[in-house]
Design an enzyme around this catalytic site. Sequence first.
Site, mmCIF file in Angstrom:
data_model
loop_
_atom_site.group_PDB
_atom_site.id
_atom_site.type_symbol
_atom_site.label_atom_id
_atom_site.label_comp_id
_atom_site.label_asym_id
_atom_site.label_seq_id
_atom_site.Cartn_x
_atom_site.Cartn_y
_atom_site.Cartn_z
ATOM 1 N N GLU A 238 0.794 -1.232 0.000
ATOM 2 C CA GLU A 238 0.000 0.000 0.000
ATOM 3 C C GLU A 238 0.830 1.287 0.000
ATOM 4 O OE1 GLU A 238 -3.923 -1.517 2.454
ATOM 5 O OE2 GLU A 238 -2.151 -1.004 3.631
HETATM 6 C C1 TNX Z 1 -4.306 -3.978 4.748
HETATM 7 S S1 TNX Z 1 -2.746 -6.379 4.243
HETATM 8 C C2 TNX Z 1 -3.030 -3.761 5.212
HETATM 9 C C3 TNX Z 1 -2.823 -3.298 6.600
HETATM 10 C C4 TNX Z 1 -4.124 -3.108 7.313
HETATM 11 C C5 TNX Z 1 -5.062 -4.223 6.958
HETATM 12 C C6 TNX Z 1 -6.340 -4.189 7.704
HETATM 13 C C7 TNX Z 1 -1.661 -5.375 4.127
HETATM 14 C C8 TNX Z 1 -0.431 -5.880 3.584
HETATM 15 N N1 TNX Z 1 -1.899 -4.099 4.511
HETATM 16 O O1 TNX Z 1 -2.067 -2.121 6.605
HETATM 17 O O2 TNX Z 1 -3.866 -3.104 8.691
HETATM 18 O O3 TNX Z 1 -5.341 -4.161 5.581
HETATM 19 O O4 TNX Z 1 -7.097 -5.324 7.473
#
Ligand code: TNX
Length: 521
Positions: free
Chosen positions: A336
């Site tokens: 992300e």
């Molecule tokens: C996505 S899964 C994220 C996290 C969040 C999560 C909440 C991932 C690699 N990144 O930063 O905490 O969703 O479900």
Amino acid sequence: MLSRLILIVTAISFMAACQPKKREIIFPKTDLSKTALIPKPLKTVPTNSAFGLSKNTVIYTSGSKYEQVGLFLSEKVKSKTDLDISVNTNNGEVSADRHIYITESDSVDLKTPESYQLYIKKDSIFLNAKTAAGAFRGIQTLRQLIPNKSNDTLTDHPLWLIPTGKIFDEPKFEYRGAMLDVARHFFTVDEVKKYVDILAYYKYNVLHLHLSDDQGWRIEIKSWPKLTQIGGATEVGGGAGGYYTQDDYRELVEYAAQRHMIIIPEIDTPGHTNAASLSYPILNGNGKTVKSYTGTRVGFSTFDTRKDTVYSFLDDVIREIASLSPGPYFHIGGDESHVTRKRDYIHFVEKVEKIVQKHNKQMMGWNEIAQGNISASTVTQLWNEPHNALKAAKNGSKIVLSPGEKTYLDMKYDSLSKYGLDWAGLIPVDVAYKWNPETYVEGLSTESILGIEAPLWSETISNIEELEYLAFPRAIGYAELGWSSSENCNWEGYRKRLAMHVSFLNRMNVNYYPTKLVDWE
Ligand code: TNX
């Protein structure tokens, strides 16, 4: 009827015990294949009698590493039955009349380091494994076979009856992990140890710790002390945060190692870095002034991927943490990074991979890292983009499966769940179990799958009771999906066995979610 039988058997054994010669004990009929083992072993052959675990049982082990396993078993027998079982000594006084032998074996039938064979006979148990890790997995099976209650109608020599037979067992995947986010909310060393204890009972071998995020930095780095002084002092919701000193972290690594589990440290980069940039603003690359962040948005922070300081910073951080981590992996996050330009992101991932390798670790990262040109030794963790996992696998990388819609322990069970999120959907206990990792990603071969991992993100949970509520019982199902052969994974059978685990969960004081899908005992 059964209790009368047990009474007779006990009476016979008591009378026999008064005889000087070795006593012949007739036990009630048992069925090893009907026991509630989780994960379900590969193959079980019942022989329908019983081994009577008693105060006169002695554990014998080969080699010093196996002795540790024997001592672990003895400690767990004590906490379950209150029996004091000695290891490699019979204390000089008791006449050891039943033995548990934990032995190193080079049998070709033991195909993996964690495979084990358990032969339970009337007066001896033989546990064979190639490595201490295999013996340790076998010990968990044995713990589950010890009944909660003894046959103690005659109180001076109670017996805990273990069904006889043979178990041949080995893991489906070499990697069976759980991830805990200690960055959004901090969890203490003791809380993490408790989680490790339960995971080890179900044959997990990896705890992945998400040690940094926008809301907090959780591990002491001696060469960059403000990371914990400033970055460690916040968490979601405005609480006090916290961090592990290097000694704390060593203690966790050691605790996990005693349970034949590794800890995989994750420092999330180049996004999810607000707490690091708050501590050292020179690292920041999003063009804004860094302020402390205690909300739950994602994707707004980034390191400056074109600045040398960022890479010397990461060299220090990775060096310090790698030197404390005996496991082979170092996780760089990579998820992300919405405000990092794509070419900068790729440049970053490829550069950091070299740093990780320089410190003798294999890089691990969330599926976005496969946009770069990563090496075959790097492990890609799938959470939301099968196409990136496939791309990595094509290049020879191994994949860890953590699909959000199946394995995210932070998803709510149902719309009424007190804790959790729902962006990947609701995940009731049956949905968490009813999927096949080997066929989940179309086109991904079983050989490319290193294993599975269940992440627990902590935006909505801040203490061990809340952690356990989301993790259990779902994490027990992932243990079976990671260990047992696909043929042995079957929801109807599993839910009946799971029902029997309530006594263990209660004894361990675990706050599990009592789903109505299981008829709890
Ligand atoms: C996505 S899964 C994220 C996290 C969040 C999560 C909440 C991932 C690699 N990144 O930063 O905490 O969703 O479900």
